[in-house]
Design an enzyme around this catalytic site. Sequence first.
Site, PDB file in Angstrom:
ATOM      1  N   HIS A  38       0.850  -1.194   0.000  1.00  0.00           N
ATOM      2  CA  HIS A  38       0.000   0.000   0.000  1.00  0.00           C
ATOM      3  C   HIS A  38       0.885   1.243   0.000  1.00  0.00           C
ATOM      4  O   HIS A  38       2.115   1.150  -0.110  1.00  0.00           O
ATOM      5  CB  HIS A  38      -1.016  -0.031   1.142  1.00  0.00           C
ATOM      6  CG  HIS A  38      -0.432  -0.017   2.529  1.00  0.00           C
ATOM      7  ND1 HIS A  38       0.325   1.016   3.021  1.00  0.00           N
ATOM      8  CD2 HIS A  38      -0.518  -0.928   3.541  1.00  0.00           C
ATOM      9  CE1 HIS A  38       0.672   0.764   4.266  1.00  0.00           C
ATOM     10  NE2 HIS A  38       0.189  -0.428   4.610  1.00  0.00           N
ATOM     11  N   HIS A  63       4.095   1.423   2.335  1.00  0.00           N
ATOM     12  CA  HIS A  63       5.281   0.720   1.830  1.00  0.00           C
ATOM     13  C   HIS A  63       5.879   1.494   0.643  1.00  0.00           C
ATOM     14  O   HIS A  63       7.091   1.553   0.467  1.00  0.00           O
ATOM     15  CB  HIS A  63       4.926  -0.682   1.325  1.00  0.00           C
ATOM     16  CG  HIS A  63       4.141  -1.509   2.296  1.00  0.00           C
ATOM     17  ND1 HIS A  63       2.864  -1.927   2.039  1.00  0.00           N
ATOM     18  CD2 HIS A  63       4.452  -1.981   3.525  1.00  0.00           C
ATOM     19  CE1 HIS A  63       2.422  -2.632   3.066  1.00  0.00           C
ATOM     20  NE2 HIS A  63       3.362  -2.678   3.983  1.00  0.00           N
ATOM     21  N   CYS A 107       2.200 -10.673  21.095  1.00  0.00           N
ATOM     22  CA  CYS A 107       1.346 -10.095  20.048  1.00  0.00           C
ATOM     23  C   CYS A 107       1.748 -10.739  18.722  1.00  0.00           C
ATOM     24  O   CYS A 107       2.892 -10.602  18.283  1.00  0.00           O
ATOM     25  CB  CYS A 107       1.505  -8.584  19.972  1.00  0.00           C
ATOM     26  SG  CYS A 107       0.635  -7.923  18.531  1.00  0.00           S
ATOM     27  N   CYS A 125       2.829  -8.159  16.031  1.00  0.00           N
ATOM     28  CA  CYS A 125       4.205  -7.632  16.166  1.00  0.00           C
ATOM     29  C   CYS A 125       5.228  -8.761  16.129  1.00  0.00           C
ATOM     30  O   CYS A 125       6.425  -8.491  16.021  1.00  0.00           O
ATOM     31  CB  CYS A 125       4.399  -6.901  17.498  1.00  0.00           C
ATOM     32  SG  CYS A 125       3.382  -5.471  17.720  1.00  0.00           S
ATOM     33  N   CYS A 144      -2.449  -4.321  22.419  1.00  0.00           N
ATOM     34  CA  CYS A 144      -1.225  -3.918  21.729  1.00  0.00           C
ATOM     35  C   CYS A 144      -1.497  -2.537  21.114  1.00  0.00           C
ATOM     36  O   CYS A 144      -2.525  -2.353  20.445  1.00  0.00           O
ATOM     37  CB  CYS A 144      -0.902  -4.925  20.624  1.00  0.00           C
ATOM     38  SG  CYS A 144       0.211  -4.241  19.379  1.00  0.00           S
ATOM     39  N   HIS A 158      -1.768  -2.867  17.141  1.00  0.00           N
ATOM     40  CA  HIS A 158      -2.791  -3.712  16.517  1.00  0.00           C
ATOM     41  C   HIS A 158      -4.139  -3.649  17.199  1.00  0.00           C
ATOM     42  O   HIS A 158      -5.116  -4.220  16.703  1.00  0.00           O
ATOM     43  CB  HIS A 158      -2.268  -5.155  16.415  1.00  0.00           C
ATOM     44  CG  HIS A 158      -1.064  -5.265  15.543  1.00  0.00           C
ATOM     45  ND1 HIS A 158       0.219  -5.179  16.036  1.00  0.00           N
ATOM     46  CD2 HIS A 158      -0.951  -5.375  14.197  1.00  0.00           C
ATOM     47  CE1 HIS A 158       1.079  -5.259  15.027  1.00  0.00           C
ATOM     48  NE2 HIS A 158       0.393  -5.373  13.908  1.00  0.00           N
ATOM     49  N   LYS A 160      -2.875   5.634  11.310  1.00  0.00           N
ATOM     50  CA  LYS A 160      -1.808   5.112  10.466  1.00  0.00           C
ATOM     51  C   LYS A 160      -2.416   4.287   9.334  1.00  0.00           C
ATOM     52  O   LYS A 160      -3.220   3.394   9.599  1.00  0.00           O
ATOM     53  CB  LYS A 160      -0.887   4.232  11.309  1.00  0.00           C
ATOM     54  CG  LYS A 160       0.229   3.591  10.520  1.00  0.00           C
ATOM     55  CD  LYS A 160       0.971   2.561  11.344  1.00  0.00           C
ATOM     56  CE  LYS A 160       1.998   1.833  10.503  1.00  0.00           C
ATOM     57  NZ  LYS A 160       2.511   0.633  11.120  1.00  0.00           N
ATOM     58  N   LYS A 163      -3.289  -1.915   5.984  1.00  0.00           N
ATOM     59  CA  LYS A 163      -4.188  -2.817   5.288  1.00  0.00           C
ATOM     60  C   LYS A 163      -5.337  -3.201   6.215  1.00  0.00           C
ATOM     61  O   LYS A 163      -6.500  -3.188   5.827  1.00  0.00           O
ATOM     62  CB  LYS A 163      -3.375  -4.055   4.869  1.00  0.00           C
ATOM     63  CG  LYS A 163      -4.166  -5.176   4.293  1.00  0.00           C
ATOM     64  CD  LYS A 163      -4.478  -4.939   2.843  1.00  0.00           C
ATOM     65  CE  LYS A 163      -5.343  -6.079   2.324  1.00  0.00           C
ATOM     66  NZ  LYS A 163      -5.879  -5.815   1.011  1.00  0.00           N
TER      67      LYS A 163
HETATM   68  N1  MSP Z   1       8.758  -7.356   7.963  1.00  0.00           N
HETATM   69  C1  MSP Z   1       8.940  -6.265   8.843  1.00  0.00           C
HETATM   70  C2  MSP Z   1      10.218  -5.532   8.556  1.00  0.00           C
HETATM   71  C3  MSP Z   1      11.458  -6.356   8.622  1.00  0.00           C
HETATM   72  S1  MSP Z   1      12.858  -5.434   8.142  1.00  0.00           S
HETATM   73  C4  MSP Z   1      14.143  -6.370   8.567  1.00  0.00           C
HETATM   74  C5  MSP Z   1       7.770  -5.297   8.691  1.00  0.00           C
HETATM   75  N2  MSP Z   1       7.088  -5.368   7.554  1.00  0.00           N
HETATM   76  S2  MSP Z   1       5.831  -4.418   7.180  1.00  0.00           S
HETATM   77  O1  MSP Z   1       5.286  -4.965   5.959  1.00  0.00           O
HETATM   78  O2  MSP Z   1       4.940  -4.284   8.268  1.00  0.00           O
HETATM   79  O3  MSP Z   1       6.455  -3.053   6.805  1.00  0.00           O
HETATM   80  C6  MSP Z   1       6.625  -2.030   7.737  1.00  0.00           C
HETATM   81  C7  MSP Z   1       7.180  -0.848   7.011  1.00  0.00           C
HETATM   82  O4  MSP Z   1       6.303  -0.462   5.923  1.00  0.00           O
HETATM   83  C8  MSP Z   1       7.315   0.425   7.835  1.00  0.00           C
HETATM   84  O5  MSP Z   1       8.461   0.447   8.640  1.00  0.00           O
HETATM   85  C9  MSP Z   1       7.339   1.444   6.724  1.00  0.00           C
HETATM   86  O6  MSP Z   1       8.559   1.391   6.062  1.00  0.00           O
HETATM   87  C10 MSP Z   1       6.260   0.934   5.787  1.00  0.00           C
HETATM   88  N3  MSP Z   1       4.934   1.387   6.189  1.00  0.00           N
HETATM   89  C11 MSP Z   1       3.838   0.604   6.411  1.00  0.00           C
HETATM   90  N4  MSP Z   1       2.775   1.417   6.716  1.00  0.00           N
HETATM   91  C12 MSP Z   1       3.170   2.697   6.720  1.00  0.00           C
HETATM   92  C13 MSP Z   1       2.520   3.933   6.939  1.00  0.00           C
HETATM   93  N5  MSP Z   1       1.230   4.024   7.215  1.00  0.00           N
HETATM   94  N6  MSP Z   1       3.257   5.052   6.856  1.00  0.00           N
HETATM   95  C14 MSP Z   1       4.592   5.016   6.577  1.00  0.00           C
HETATM   96  N7  MSP Z   1       5.242   3.875   6.350  1.00  0.00           N
HETATM   97  C15 MSP Z   1       4.558   2.703   6.407  1.00  0.00           C
HETATM   98  O7  MSP Z   1       7.567  -4.508   9.598  1.00  0.00           O
END
Ligand code: MSP
Length: 512
Positions: free
Chosen positions: A20, A23, A128, A131, A146, A149, A302, A305
Amino acid sequence: MASESFYITTPIYYVNAKPHLGHTYTTMVCDTMARYMRQRNREVFFLTGTDEHGDKIARSAEKAGLDYYTFATQNATAFRETWEKLHISFNDFIRTTEERHKKVVQTVLQKIYEKGDIYLSDYEGKYCFGCERYLTEKELTPEGNCPDHQVPPTPLKETNYFFKLQKYLPLLRKELEKNPELIFPNGYYRETLGAIDELIKLGEDLSISRPKKRLKWGIELPFDSDFVTYVWFDALLNYLTGIGYPKEDPFPRFWPQAHHVIAKDILKPHAIYWPCMLMAAELPLYKRLMVHGYWLGMDDLKMSKSLGNAAEPLSLAEKISEDGMRYFLLREMHFGQDARFSDNILEMRLNQDLANNLGNLIQRVLSMLKKYAPPRPNVLEHPLFSKIEGFLQQIKDNYHKAMADFQFHEALEEIMSLARFLNQQIEVYRPWDLAKKNDASLGPFLYILTKSIVVILIYLEPFLPNKSKEFLELLLEKKQRNFPESLHDIELKEKIPKSWPVFFNRLSLASS
Ligand code: MSP
């Protein structure tokens, strides 16, 4: 001479959902920096990928009625294809289910185990699954949920392997005191120091395994086949696998220049667990951890998904163009802070900067060149020339300074201020009057503006790779690498084309 290296990484994203806008932002930040560094002639390695093991993925796969690997592959492909469609210039895409990664995880675990920093023990706590870790009482919301979540954690009691985190926390604290630049912006650096003190007070080590009888979907511990690796221990090591660790190439070249980009949700694993793991593995720490805030949906929460408030990147790019999306994301968020996403903000920002300011400038100047067709001057003698040269010196300094700290909004503001200034100069010098009077200054004036537009487009290349390239190809004799410091650096095409595309179409999202 070999050029200086630069290594940049995104987090590897969980494959329990499709990409989304959140990311996409992190990935665009890395892409912009990678492009910027390449333009500065640095040797760049840009790594992204997917995090595919663990409870969370296993549960989602079961819900979807698919085996773990098939499910993970579907979403890993969705990530990869999304980045490819958005022209993300990654050098490698790593999946934690790849054999090369499994080998690295097992090598590092074995090394740390052999030196006595991993031991077996019982643990009871509140886990959790979102997390993928145990939460402390202090972290829970007043309702006992949490905080990320918004669900209560599950009480769990397990025998597990533990990593001697406590042994490394004081060393990490010292390291951070010596090098406050390691975690940026400074607010996250201070947060990390506080979290380290808290962990030292709690006195607990880090559980790094899950019993196979509860969870099979993970990398087996090399010293006990009844257990798989805790997902964070597995995931963080991707940053080493991606550049070939433990092989000689290109790991040693890139590792000292590692820049990890993350959002604040995963600060603790990156700012605390990861450097402690690196110390245990007797490897140098990364160069910098760059931490950004959250994109918030219209509901001010925030984007995620699970909340259903997240924008989908490919359809957004289709609606506002890929470059429009890139520009909006990097201009609107002040790296480090949260930013709100809405159609209104989007429309205002893009229309103001790209359609009105820059788009208008390009349109006006190129159509005047076509309409008045003044002879091309040999020298750009005009009072505007030295003013712009002065402006460029200031832009150059501020732009590169802003880029060094990922302050993209400031870098872009610098460039846009030049475009605004040029638009004003058109009002001041009134080229249409000069044309009527056959004034000889018309040629130098319009060519100074055209060269200035080229300068703007070159500085915008890391941010607007498609539009900049399209226009630069129309205007420049040959592709110019590196950032110009003077209008003299710009060699315009002998014949500037008489027709060109619209730079940016005005958006009207409210009515669409
Ligand atoms: N798999 C772990 C990361 C492991 S790295 C060794 C993870 N994955 S995640 O799919 O949840 O991705 C989290 C990351 O996605 C955040 O740190 C950020 O880079 C990005 N984001 C996800 N949602 C976001 C927002 N709403 N706003 C900004 N960045 C966001 O955690």
